[in-house]
Design an enzyme around this catalytic site. Structure first.
Site, PDB file in Angstrom:
ATOM      1  N   GLU A  45      -3.017  -0.858  -2.760  1.00  0.00           N
ATOM      2  CA  GLU A  45      -3.489   0.391  -2.294  1.00  0.00           C
ATOM      3  C   GLU A  45      -2.814   1.507  -2.897  1.00  0.00           C
ATOM      4  OE1 GLU A  45      -4.736   1.639   1.787  1.00  0.00           O
ATOM      5  OE2 GLU A  45      -5.580  -0.578   1.915  1.00  0.00           O
ATOM      6  N   ASN A  77       0.839  -1.210  -0.027  1.00  0.00           N
ATOM      7  CA  ASN A  77       0.230  -0.028   0.183  1.00  0.00           C
ATOM      8  C   ASN A  77       0.970   1.159  -0.116  1.00  0.00           C
ATOM      9  OD1 ASN A  77      -2.094  -1.705   0.097  1.00  0.00           O
ATOM     10  ND2 ASN A  77      -2.543  -1.051   2.399  1.00  0.00           N
TER      11      ASN A  77
HETATM   12  C1  BGC Z   1      -5.441   1.654   4.795  1.00  0.00           C
HETATM   13  C2  BGC Z   1      -6.852   2.444   4.292  1.00  0.00           C
HETATM   14  C3  BGC Z   1      -6.897   3.970   4.460  1.00  0.00           C
HETATM   15  C4  BGC Z   1      -5.687   4.455   3.680  1.00  0.00           C
HETATM   16  C5  BGC Z   1      -6.091   5.819   3.412  1.00  0.00           C
HETATM   17  C6  BGC Z   1      -4.455   2.798   4.265  1.00  0.00           C
HETATM   18  O1  BGC Z   1      -3.240   2.826   5.107  1.00  0.00           O
HETATM   19  O2  BGC Z   1      -5.145   0.647   4.556  1.00  0.00           O
HETATM   20  O3  BGC Z   1      -7.709   1.736   5.143  1.00  0.00           O
HETATM   21  O4  BGC Z   1      -8.292   4.318   4.375  1.00  0.00           O
HETATM   22  O5  BGC Z   1      -4.635   3.946   3.939  1.00  0.00           O
HETATM   23  O6  BGC Z   1      -5.629   6.395   4.931  1.00  0.00           O
END
Ligand code: BGC
Length: 504
Positions: free
Chosen positions: A398, A329
């Protein structure tokens, strides 16, 4: 002659820059979007769902949410999942990463009582995805531990691994015939550091420098138990992959001094290495320098043993090599310099591996205080991980940018285009990147920031009981990327009407 040469040079320059602009993502590259159960589902107490640590923490005033909101209804995806999938078809995505709510499936956290309505909900969701050829990528844990397990210590209890394994068995058994991509945990660091080492996330424990480190060990063991369970009991028939996802920022030394360089490396071990090394490194266990540092500090502070637990050789062996891919992420990055940590809380990670953060003034800022756009940062992050843990398969699980409400999100478009170019750079440099998931399909409950920060490709109207979803400009830009598979910096949507293309 001279003119001809000049023309040729111009032509070559044009072609090279055009082909650079037209670098394409591979045909089998998976594009998708991500969400998480507590952030979107709502229906917090419907159809037999048990309470989780966010339900409990917010309802009982333990957690501080800036706009005093909660995830009781959120985007109401429990009822709106068919619309969510319609949006995925509008975008034309290949993969949907979502998480399961442990307490919706096992209300008390334990596997003696399975909530059939919870199983039915995820069956409906998965079947609807598959109907439209959208691959589910399922996270078992995205921060919402059943409250009953928290009352027994949660990640501070060494039995956590057994509870997680039992939950994982129910999950693989129920959905593994159709789900082939599994992620055990989303962002171990945020679970442990924010939830146990501070009061920013549930369970808001705030026992820095102790509980966060205990959590780290129990979490990686729990991950390994679920992975080994999958390999031993399910993989040969279900033929899927099981991995884990980390939040990874690009952190670079502010100067080339030895001091800054060492400070960054030590911090990298404390931030990331304590979760990744046990699983992905050759030697296993916690990173050596960081373990030595915490042991030394603990002894200076009068502790009888290191605040960082140890792994036995057997445990090291058990955890090592337990992941089929590395989920990343990624949001941003910063420059770090060495400090003495004198003003930091004692004990804490900040004090054990002290650093100061710097971000140049000209980097674009989002509405989240922690998120700034570092040039080429996705490639910087992936290149470093690739060098550390070679030959691993990566997924960007992400990546995203926050704005306020509003459909015209040019800032997000600028951020995404830069990130996609950066992903192409990484692929060009040999990183084995298999997919990319934007955070997020739609606006959702942004943890301690409630609904004040929006990450959605689709805007959600949280005032409207129907939780209407409307595509933002970035949704059209993402759709175009998925269609062409290159980043078209000049593309402007003709109109703002979203429709489903043939084949989706
Ligand atoms: C998380 C998400 C969060 C996103 C934005 C990531 O660290 O997995 O759940 O909404 O960041 O803050």
């Amino acid at each position: 002659m001279k003119t001809g040469l000049l023309c040729l040079c111009i032509l070559i320059t044009i072609c090279t820059s055009a082909s650079h602009q037209r670098r394409k993502f591979p045909e089998d590259f998976l594009f998708g979007v991500s969400t998480a159960a507590y952030q979107i589902e709502g229906a917090w107490n419907e159809d037999g769902k048990g309470e989780n640590i966010w339900d409990y923490g917010i309802h009982n005033g333990v957690g501080n949410i800036v706009d005093m909101s909660n995830g009781d209804v959120a985007a109401d995806s429990y009822h709106n999942y068919a619309r969510d999938i319609e949006m995925m078809r509008e975008l034309g995505i290949d993969v949907y990463r979502f998480s399961l709510s442990w307490s919706r499936l096992l209300p008390s956290g334990f596997a003696d009582n399975i909530n059939e309505a919870g199983i039915a909900y995820y069956n409906r969701l998965i079947d609807e995805l598959l109907k439209y050829n959208i691959t589910p990528m399922v996270t078992l844990y995205h921060w919402d531990l059943p409250q009953k397990l928290q009352e027994l210590g949660g990640f501070a209890n060494p039995l956590l691994g057994n509870w997680f394994e039992d939950y994982a068995r129910v999950v693989f058994r129920s959905f593994g015939d159709r789900v082939k991509l599994w992620i055990t945990f989303n962002e171990p660091r945020e679970i442990c550091l924010d939830g146990y080492g501070s009061d920013n996330k549930a369970p808001f424990l705030n026992a820095a420098g102790i509980a966060d480190y205990i959590c780290a060990k129990h979490l990686v063991i729990a991950h390994a138990k679920a992975y080994r369970l999958y390999v031993n009991e399910f993989k040969s028939t279900q033929k899927g992959k099981c991995g884990i996802t980390f939040g990874v920022s690009s952190i670079l030394p502010l100067t080339d001094s030895e001091e800054d360089r060492l400070a960054v490396e030590l911090r990298r071990q404390g931030d990331l290495g304590i979760y990744t090394n046990p699983i992905f490194s050759k030697e296993g266990g916690f990173p050596k320098e960081f373990a030595e540092r915490v042991a030394m500090k603990s002894s200076e502070q009068g502790y009888q043993r290191s605040r960082l637990p140890e792994f036995s050789d057997k445990e090291k062996e058990f955890v090592r090599g337990t992941s089929d891919f590395f989920g990343v992420n990624h949001y941003g990055g910063s420059f770090l310099s060495a400090t003495d940590g004198i003003d930091d809380r004692v004990p804490s990670l900040n004090n054990d591996a002290p650093v100061a953060y710097h971000t140049p003034d000209d980097w674009p800022k989002s509405v989240s205080s922690w998120l700034m756009q570092m040039p080429n940062s996705l490639n910087i992050t992936l290149a470093r991980l690739h060098a550390d843990y070679n030959n691993i398969e990566f997924y960007v699980t992400e990546n995203g940018w926050s704005t306020y409400k509003g459909l015209n999100d040019d800032d997000r478009v600028r951020y995404f285009r830069a990130a996609w170019e950066s992903a192409l750079d990484a692929i060009e440099h040999g990183v084995n990147l298999k997919g990319y998931m934007a955070w997020s399909l739609m606006d959702n409950f942004e943890w301690a920031q409630g609904y004040s920060e929006r990450f959605g490709l689709y805007e959600v109207d949280f005032e409207d009981p129907a939780r209407t979803r409307t595509p933002r400009k970035s949704a059209f830009i993402y759709k175009n990327l998925l269609k062409t598979r290159y980043v078209d910096h000049d593309y402007e949507p003709e109109n703002y009407i979203m429709s489903i293309d043939e084949g989706h």
